[in-house]
Design a protein around this motif. Structure first.
Motif, PDB file in Angstrom:
ATOM      1  N   SER A 343       0.910  -1.411   0.328  1.00  0.00           N
ATOM      2  CA  SER A 343      -0.282  -0.019  -0.367  1.00  0.00           C
ATOM      3  C   SER A 343       0.967   1.495  -0.267  1.00  0.00           C
ATOM      4  CB  SER A 343      -0.362  -0.084   1.226  1.00  0.00           C
ATOM      5  OG  SER A 343      -0.157   0.609   2.380  1.00  0.00           O
ATOM      6  N   GLY A 366      -4.364  -2.851  -2.018  1.00  0.00           N
ATOM      7  CA  GLY A 366      -4.614  -1.404  -0.838  1.00  0.00           C
ATOM      8  C   GLY A 366      -4.464  -0.401  -2.258  1.00  0.00           C
ATOM      9  N   ILE A 367      -4.733  -1.006  -3.892  1.00  0.00           N
ATOM     10  CA  ILE A 367      -5.839  -0.018  -4.657  1.00  0.00           C
ATOM     11  C   ILE A 367      -7.200  -0.217  -4.120  1.00  0.00           C
ATOM     12  CG2 ILE A 367      -5.912   0.593  -6.933  1.00  0.00           C
ATOM     13  CD1 ILE A 367      -3.201   0.197  -7.282  1.00  0.00           C
ATOM     14  N   HIS A 370      -9.421   1.106  -1.574  1.00  0.00           N
ATOM     15  CA  HIS A 370      -9.522   2.497  -0.917  1.00  0.00           C
ATOM     16  C   HIS A 370     -11.058   3.288  -0.507  1.00  0.00           C
ATOM     17  CE1 HIS A 370      -9.007   6.770  -1.252  1.00  0.00           C
ATOM     18  NE2 HIS A 370      -6.832   6.192  -0.739  1.00  0.00           N
ATOM     19  N   HIS A 372     -12.425   5.365  -0.762  1.00  0.00           N
ATOM     20  CA  HIS A 372     -12.848   6.434  -2.055  1.00  0.00           C
ATOM     21  C   HIS A 372     -12.485   5.770  -3.435  1.00  0.00           C
ATOM     22  CE1 HIS A 372     -11.311   9.436   0.828  1.00  0.00           C
ATOM     23  NE2 HIS A 372     -12.372   9.342   1.278  1.00  0.00           N
ATOM     24  N   SER A 374     -10.785   2.489  -6.005  1.00  0.00           N
ATOM     25  CA  SER A 374      -9.917   1.920  -6.921  1.00  0.00           C
ATOM     26  C   SER A 374      -9.087   3.104  -7.212  1.00  0.00           C
ATOM     27  CB  SER A 374      -9.878   1.231  -7.673  1.00  0.00           C
ATOM     28  OG  SER A 374     -10.734  -0.135  -7.774  1.00  0.00           O
ATOM     29  N   GLY A 377      -7.343   4.991  -4.859  1.00  0.00           N
ATOM     30  CA  GLY A 377      -6.036   4.119  -5.031  1.00  0.00           C
ATOM     31  C   GLY A 377      -4.741   4.095  -5.414  1.00  0.00           C
ATOM     32  N   SER A 380      -3.541   7.025  -4.875  1.00  0.00           N
ATOM     33  CA  SER A 380      -2.283   7.349  -3.538  1.00  0.00           C
ATOM     34  C   SER A 380      -0.644   6.022  -4.002  1.00  0.00           C
ATOM     35  CB  SER A 380      -3.027   6.472  -2.487  1.00  0.00           C
ATOM     36  OG  SER A 380      -3.140   4.524  -2.599  1.00  0.00           O
ATOM     37  N   GLU A 403      -6.482  11.592  -1.214  1.00  0.00           N
ATOM     38  CA  GLU A 403      -6.159  10.294  -1.652  1.00  0.00           C
ATOM     39  C   GLU A 403      -5.147   9.588  -0.889  1.00  0.00           C
ATOM     40  OE1 GLU A 403      -7.712  12.290  -5.273  1.00  0.00           O
ATOM     41  OE2 GLU A 403      -6.316  12.367  -3.500  1.00  0.00           O
ATOM     42  N   ALA A 407      -5.281   6.805   2.191  1.00  0.00           N
ATOM     43  CA  ALA A 407      -4.750   5.942   2.274  1.00  0.00           C
ATOM     44  C   ALA A 407      -4.204   5.136   3.572  1.00  0.00           C
ATOM     45  CB  ALA A 407      -3.855   5.701   0.661  1.00  0.00           C
ATOM     46  N   LYS A 410      -5.785   4.368   5.720  1.00  0.00           N
ATOM     47  CA  LYS A 410      -7.601   3.100   6.124  1.00  0.00           C
ATOM     48  C   LYS A 410      -6.586   2.115   5.976  1.00  0.00           C
ATOM     49  CE  LYS A 410     -10.021   0.074   3.705  1.00  0.00           C
ATOM     50  NZ  LYS A 410     -11.526  -0.640   4.458  1.00  0.00           N
TER      51      LYS A 410
END
Length: 414
Positions: A343, A366-367, A370, A372, A374, A377, A380, A403, A407, A410
């Motif tokens: 991530s 990790g994408i 996310h 919000h 993909s 992600g 980010s 973004e 990340a 999260k």
């Protein structure tokens, strides 16, 4: 005389020197008893030779099942054995028969692991290795510098063709460099390879026509060897730019078969690697494995990533990345592929530890996980790596990029 030098770590409760001699004999001219025809002349020409035995502290681990001797007096060592090349020739399958073969079944050892191979140039003459490597991949992707930011299709299975196309569209528009099928995606009845190729290319080709750049999608064509060429051709004819194959599932000979026919980069997945590498007492280490995979012809190879969700420590992962980047037989330059729990919060630590931009960094959860979406992600990951390379702190960049901040909240940071 050309030789292959194999390095092992072994542990035995029997006399150490005699055990090593048994290993050398088992994998060359010897058997459990002297036989007719085993002349001094034959042995001198064909026997494997023990070149070094460097004793190590005992591991303290119990022996493998069936090991002989009193384990309370076990000794451990790093051993190097030279095998005459004329015993098997520059052939990857027959090389493995010589340096691995039946060794893992010997009663004389309670632990045995192949950790490295030193191969003569005859293998470079026989195997061309990667067709694209680092620079060829960069050229196709259209990114001359910086790590390639990629992802894996998630959910790994179960998406319809339309759902897959929608996901690909979202992350392509967000600026992704690379997308790959999961190792679980072959040509299943729920979404056959041909249908998957049509869905993905219906997004990638218009995007490339509009922007002049097409992200690389690695279609998993892993299958019976008899189907590999046709699967490759399906991707090629549709305008795709990469194929993926699970190295251990089709075998080194299968990868080489594909390499001889491939007009596309080969993304090498190491699925099942843990089956013969996870135990420190048995199997083949990554340093030896990656040399074989590079010879067979992969252009990218999974190394795992730091702070991963699997069993390897950061030290082991970084050693794997370094091994893949080290020149081999004068070349064979391929991209290390970092994956497993990656991530945005790991970018600075990874860059500091590896010191290179020549990486393919894959973030699945990790994408796609996310908060919000993909596309957020993707941004980010891109921003985190840009900050790392530019020398800006993660917090400073996150303060300007929502973004990235989301990340970190999260997935955390390193």
């Amino acid at each position: 005389m050309d030789v292959v030098r194999a390095t092992y770590e072994i542990e035995t409760a029997l006399p150490l020197e005699a055990t090593v001699a048994t290993i050398a004999g088992e994998q060359s001219t010897g058997t459990f008893v002297a036989v007719r025809g085993e002349t001094e002349r034959l042995t001198a020409r064909h026997a494997a030779t023990v070149e070094s035995i460097d004793e190590l502290p005992p591991s303290g681990r119990p022996p493998l099942p069936g090991a002989s001797g009193d384990w309370s007096v076990a000794r451990r060592a790093r051993v190097r054995i030279a095998f005459p090349l004329h015993n098997f020739g520059a052939s990857l399958p027959n090389l493995l028969a010589a340096v691995a073969g039946n060794l893992f079944e010997l009663r004389e050892v309670g632990a045995l692991r192949l950790i490295d191979l030193d191969l003569p140039m005859a293998f470079a003459d026989a195997y061309p290795g990667p067709g694209f490597g680092v620079q060829g991949t960069r050229k196709l992707v259209g990114r001359e510098s910086g790590p390639l930011i990629g992802t894996i299709v998630k959910p790994s299975i179960g998406l319809s063709a339309d759902e897959l196309a929608a996901l690909v569209r979202e992350i392509v528009e967000a600026g992704i460099d690379f997308i790959k099928d999961d190792e679980l995606q072959g040509s299943a009845p729920c979404l056959p390879l041909a249908e998957r190729v049509r869905a993905v290319m219906s997004v990638l080709k218009p995007y490339a026509d509009r922007t002049g750049r097409m992200p690389m999608y690695a279609f998993n064509i892993t299958d019976d060897i008899s189907r590999l060429a046709a699967n490759h051709d399906l991707v090629l004819e549709a305008g795709g730019s990469c194929v993926m194959v699970c190295v251990n599932l089709v075998g080194l000979a299968g990868v080489h078969y594909l390499r001889e026919r491939s007009e596309l980069p080969i993304h090498g997945h190491r699925a099942m690697f843990g089956a013969f590498s996870r135990s420190p007492q048995l199997g083949i280490g990554f340093t030896a494995f990656q040399k074989l995979a590079r010879l067979a012809g992969v252009d990218h190879l999974h190394t795992n990533g730091i702070a991963n969700k699997f069993y390897e420590s950061d030290e082991q992962v970084l050693a794997s990345i370094e091994a893949v980047r080290r020149p081999f037989l004068g070349g064979y330059h391929i991209l290390p592929v970092l994956s497993s729990g990656q991530s945005a919060g790991l970018a600075h630590a990874t860059y500091a530890a590896t010191g290179t931009e020549d990486l393919l960094v894959l973030a699945g959860g990790g994408i796609h996980g996310h908060p919000h979406g993909s596309a957020a992600g993707v941004r980010s990951m891109r921003e985190a790596w840009a900050a790392a390379i530019e020398g800006e702190s993660l917090d400073a960049r996150a303060a300007r990029v929502p973004e990235l901040a989301a990340a970190i909240d999260k997935f955390g940071r390193r």
